[in-house]
Motif scaffolding. Structure first.
Motif, PDB file in Angstrom:
ATOM      1  N   ARG A 101       5.050  -8.777 -11.551  1.00 56.59           N
ATOM      2  CA  ARG A 101       5.896  -8.342 -11.519  1.00 56.59           C
ATOM      3  C   ARG A 101       5.973  -7.128 -11.839  1.00 56.59           C
ATOM      4  N   GLY A 102       5.768  -7.409 -13.296  1.00 58.21           N
ATOM      5  CA  GLY A 102       6.315  -5.902 -13.918  1.00 58.21           C
ATOM      6  C   GLY A 102       4.433  -5.345 -13.779  1.00 58.21           C
ATOM      7  N   LYS A 103       4.038  -5.350 -13.024  1.00 57.64           N
ATOM      8  CA  LYS A 103       2.603  -4.128 -12.842  1.00 57.64           C
ATOM      9  C   LYS A 103       2.889  -2.853 -12.197  1.00 57.64           C
ATOM     10  N   SER A 104       2.169  -1.465 -12.712  1.00 52.50           N
ATOM     11  CA  SER A 104       2.345  -0.597 -12.197  1.00 52.50           C
ATOM     12  C   SER A 104       2.137  -0.400 -10.335  1.00 52.50           C
ATOM     13  N   GLY A 105       0.883  -0.880  -9.861  1.00 55.97           N
ATOM     14  CA  GLY A 105       0.964  -0.566  -9.078  1.00 55.97           C
ATOM     15  C   GLY A 105      -0.713   0.791  -8.943  1.00 55.97           C
ATOM     16  N   TYR A 106      -0.293   0.577  -9.785  1.00 58.64           N
ATOM     17  CA  TYR A 106      -1.435   1.817 -10.073  1.00 58.64           C
ATOM     18  C   TYR A 106      -3.361   1.611  -8.644  1.00 58.64           C
ATOM     19  N   LYS A 107      -3.519   0.852  -9.250  1.00 60.34           N
ATOM     20  CA  LYS A 107      -4.235   0.430  -8.042  1.00 60.34           C
ATOM     21  C   LYS A 107      -4.286   1.060  -6.423  1.00 60.34           C
ATOM     22  N   LEU A 108      -3.145   0.695  -5.912  1.00 63.70           N
ATOM     23  CA  LEU A 108      -2.525   0.953  -4.755  1.00 63.70           C
ATOM     24  C   LEU A 108      -2.557   2.996  -4.862  1.00 63.70           C
ATOM     25  N   ILE A 109      -1.929   3.154  -5.905  1.00 66.70           N
ATOM     26  CA  ILE A 109      -2.205   4.690  -5.956  1.00 66.70           C
ATOM     27  C   ILE A 109      -3.678   5.672  -6.273  1.00 66.70           C
ATOM     28  N   GLN A 110      -4.340   4.457  -6.804  1.00 66.18           N
ATOM     29  CA  GLN A 110      -5.700   4.920  -6.437  1.00 66.18           C
ATOM     30  C   GLN A 110      -6.398   4.627  -5.162  1.00 66.18           C
ATOM     31  N   TYR A 111      -5.680   3.283  -4.544  1.00 65.20           N
ATOM     32  CA  TYR A 111      -6.105   3.958  -3.127  1.00 65.20           C
ATOM     33  C   TYR A 111      -5.910   5.054  -2.212  1.00 65.20           C
ATOM     34  N   MET A 112      -4.829   4.922  -2.512  1.00 63.24           N
ATOM     35  CA  MET A 112      -4.305   6.013  -1.933  1.00 63.24           C
ATOM     36  C   MET A 112      -4.464   7.000  -1.674  1.00 63.24           C
ATOM     37  N   ALA A 113      -5.056   7.713  -3.094  1.00 62.27           N
ATOM     38  CA  ALA A 113      -5.027   8.982  -3.604  1.00 62.27           C
ATOM     39  C   ALA A 113      -6.547   9.557  -2.790  1.00 62.27           C
ATOM     40  N   CYS A 114      -7.527   8.508  -2.615  1.00 60.47           N
ATOM     41  CA  CYS A 114      -8.679   8.983  -1.522  1.00 60.47           C
ATOM     42  C   CYS A 114      -8.365   7.986  -0.568  1.00 60.47           C
ATOM     43  N   GLY A 115      -7.302   8.191   0.345  1.00 61.26           N
ATOM     44  CA  GLY A 115      -7.218   8.453   1.679  1.00 61.26           C
ATOM     45  C   GLY A 115      -7.523   6.712   2.350  1.00 61.26           C
ATOM     46  N   LEU A 116      -6.947   5.986   1.565  1.00 63.66           N
ATOM     47  CA  LEU A 116      -7.388   3.763   1.859  1.00 63.66           C
ATOM     48  C   LEU A 116      -6.278   4.123   2.973  1.00 63.66           C
ATOM     49  N   PRO A 117      -6.209   2.425   3.366  1.00 66.57           N
ATOM     50  CA  PRO A 117      -5.083   2.142   4.202  1.00 66.57           C
ATOM     51  C   PRO A 117      -5.170   0.976   3.394  1.00 66.57           C
ATOM     52  N   VAL A 118      -4.148   0.678   2.636  1.00 65.68           N
ATOM     53  CA  VAL A 118      -3.742  -0.403   2.231  1.00 65.68           C
ATOM     54  C   VAL A 118      -2.676  -1.730   2.290  1.00 65.68           C
ATOM     55  N   VAL A 119      -3.438  -2.919   1.890  1.00 67.16           N
ATOM     56  CA  VAL A 119      -2.633  -4.436   2.216  1.00 67.16           C
ATOM     57  C   VAL A 119      -2.525  -4.554   0.574  1.00 67.16           C
ATOM     58  N   ALA A 120      -1.399  -5.241   0.678  1.00 60.16           N
ATOM     59  CA  ALA A 120      -0.878  -5.555  -1.278  1.00 60.16           C
ATOM     60  C   ALA A 120       0.180  -6.740  -0.922  1.00 60.16           C
ATOM     61  N   SER A 121       0.141  -7.725  -2.049  1.00 61.84           N
ATOM     62  CA  SER A 121       0.760  -8.417  -2.134  1.00 61.84           C
ATOM     63  C   SER A 121       2.793  -7.731  -2.044  1.00 61.84           C
ATOM     64  N   PRO A 122       3.506  -8.261  -1.334  1.00 58.95           N
ATOM     65  CA  PRO A 122       5.451  -7.351  -2.173  1.00 58.95           C
ATOM     66  C   PRO A 122       5.703  -8.084  -3.146  1.00 58.95           C
ATOM     67  N   VAL A 123       5.703  -7.677  -4.735  1.00 62.44           N
ATOM     68  CA  VAL A 123       5.053  -8.424  -5.320  1.00 62.44           C
ATOM     69  C   VAL A 123       5.608  -6.876  -6.492  1.00 62.44           C
ATOM     70  N   GLY A 124       6.399  -6.385  -7.313  1.00 60.75           N
ATOM     71  CA  GLY A 124       7.099  -5.741  -7.987  1.00 60.75           C
ATOM     72  C   GLY A 124       7.101  -4.472  -7.505  1.00 60.75           C
ATOM     73  N   VAL A 125       6.641  -3.430  -8.115  1.00 66.30           N
ATOM     74  CA  VAL A 125       6.163  -2.155  -7.187  1.00 66.30           C
ATOM     75  C   VAL A 125       6.063  -1.990  -6.097  1.00 66.30           C
ATOM     76  N   ASN A 126       4.996  -2.644  -6.297  1.00 65.98           N
ATOM     77  CA  ASN A 126       4.335  -2.507  -4.370  1.00 65.98           C
ATOM     78  C   ASN A 126       5.239  -2.334  -3.221  1.00 65.98           C
ATOM     79  N   SER A 127       6.669  -3.070  -3.153  1.00 62.15           N
ATOM     80  CA  SER A 127       7.130  -2.633  -2.213  1.00 62.15           C
ATOM     81  C   SER A 127       7.776  -1.920  -2.284  1.00 62.15           C
TER      82      SER A 127
END
Length: 196
Positions: free
Chosen positions: A98-124
């Motif tokens: 729950r305390g993770k930063s979501g950094y990998k989501l931002i990496q994916y998004m910056a590269c123009g990828l759609p994402v699928v993630a668990s709604p845990v912590g900042v992911n939401s």
């Protein structure tokens, strides 16, 4: 924050199989393990590949046909993300996660990828209906992946929306003024404390 001048989308050639990707470390690979049977079914059903960057030697025991285990390196990190078509960030719903930063989501998004993630912590907060999908159960994960695998236009539009969000909200350039303001405020308080 990511350097959105370095993390950039690359043209999707539609050559070769579609790639579902994950980037992380051996310590975060256990978050992916519960989804491995589903990911294997996706490979079998659709001929997709799963690209796991940085999972480490322990992940060798998880290998299945369609799972590509890639050694992480700083030099290839960006190109490894750019080689993906869909970025995933599953998380177990536990205090550390729950305390993770979501950094990998931002990496994916910056590269123009759609994402699928668990709604845990900042992911939401990072994922919204324009740039990706949130999934809790295996049924939801399967529906989300099936939807993105089947719809190139949706992948493209979510990827573009994610790129825009990464540039506007999570890039070094967008955060630089806030950091300067913060440092100036800290310096001002230090001067007041010193009686300057």
């Amino acid at each position: 924050m990511v350097d959105t001048d370095a993390y950039v989308p690359t043209p999707r050639t539609n050559q070769g199989p579609l790639t579902i990707g994950w980037i992380g470390s051996p310590s975060t690979w256990p978050n992916v393990r519960p989804l491995l049977p589903l990911l294997q079914r996706m490979c079998d059903r659709h001929g997709v590949r799963v690209r796991a960057v940085g999972a480490g030697a322990e992940a060798e025991r998880d290998r299945f046909d369609g799972l590509d285990l890639v050694t992480w390196s700083e030099a290839s990190e960006i190109s490894d993300v750019q080689a993906m078509d869909i970025g995933i960030m599953p998380l177990l719903d536990l205090p550390f996660q729950r305390g993770k930063s979501g950094y990998k989501l931002i990496q994916y998004m910056a590269c123009g990828l759609p994402v699928v993630a668990s709604p845990v912590g900042v992911n939401s907060e990072i994922v919204d209906p324009a740039n990706g999908l949130l999934a809790t159960s295996e049924v939801e994960w399967e529906a989300a992946l099936e939807r993105l695998i089947a719809d190139p236009a949706l992948r493209s539009s979510m990827g573009a929306a994610g790129r825009g969000r990464a540039v506007d909200a999570y890039s070094l350039a967008s955060q630089a003024p806030r950091l300067v303001e913060l440092f100036q405020a800290i310096a001002g308080r230090a001067n007041l404390a010193d009686g300057a």
